[in-house]
Design an enzyme around this catalytic site. Sequence first.
Site, PDB file in Angstrom:
ATOM      1  CE  LYS A 201     -44.547 -34.571  61.564  1.00  0.00           C
ATOM      2  NZ  LYS A 201     -43.858 -35.737  61.033  1.00  0.00           N
ATOM      3  CG  ASP A 220     -41.112 -35.694  66.229  1.00  0.00           C
ATOM      4  OD1 ASP A 220     -41.141 -35.678  67.483  1.00  0.00           O
ATOM      5  OD2 ASP A 220     -40.047 -35.648  65.586  1.00  0.00           O
TER       6      ASP A 220
END
Length: 303
Positions: A201, A220
Amino acid sequence: MPRGMVPRQPARTGRQDKVRVARTLLSAKSGQRQSASRQDDRVNTNAHPSRGKASAVALKGHSNASGKPAGSSAKIKGYNPVAPDRVAEILKRLDQMYPDVTCALTHASAWELVVATILSAQSTDVNVNRVTPELFRKYPTVAAFAALTPEQLEPDVRSTGFFRNKSKSVVGAAKKIVAEFGGEVPKDMEKLLTLPGVARKTANVVLGTWFKIADGVVVDTHVHRITRRLELTTQNDPQKIEQDLMRIVPREKWILFSHQIIWHGRKLCIARKPKCADCALENICHAADKTWSTVEMHKNAKA
Ligand code: SF4
């Protein structure tokens, strides 16, 4: 609007819990009632400026004329939520809603973005942006962070939560960048993943936002929730979600798509009580936890 064509309004409670039940009951009634229901659908789907063509996309291969609630089985006959035309329609509407969005974390360099993204875990961007200006003034370079111990950094990042782990990650990443990458944040996924506290991420945020390199899709909490609601994935694991999204979203859209979904998650498609009545994706979204719906809801389409 022609007389008599009044779009349905959201319930005062904000939740249209009865939508699916109502459809099921209607379908069991007379043909006249069914026809009225379909007329009602047309009115509702056309009520939104961007929904004319959308209703065709939403309903293509997704017949409700059988009278069965569409969410009654895991696989709905003829309905493919990741059909290219549906995905293209979602992307088009996201472009209309969020034409020019980017990362909301304040930063002026790749390193600052690494730090801000590490600090944003389990926190809000607003919260992180409150902390980072003073943090970057106090420690203006990677080397300044690398010279710290995690304990020295802890008081500065305390308010972002999980501050001990975050301090360890930030200081560890700074030391590694100084020792192994000449003080520069590497613009390479594999190398980024060797930094403490950096998973896909964070690496995708840094590569996409700062270096403009589309190596993957940021997954996310917002992307996780919304892509499941939109049935773009059925996975729960962020890496598997990313793989699904990389398969169906064109590569040139990966960076913008992530930002758009994250903004959508902040503005409308919030975790509790999404603002479906205001959402331009409404009539192609079948999420089970919608608060307002003009289309059938799919019990498996949930965050
Ligand atoms: S219609 Fe509701 S659940 Fe679906 S994307 Fe929009 S806000 Fe989210």
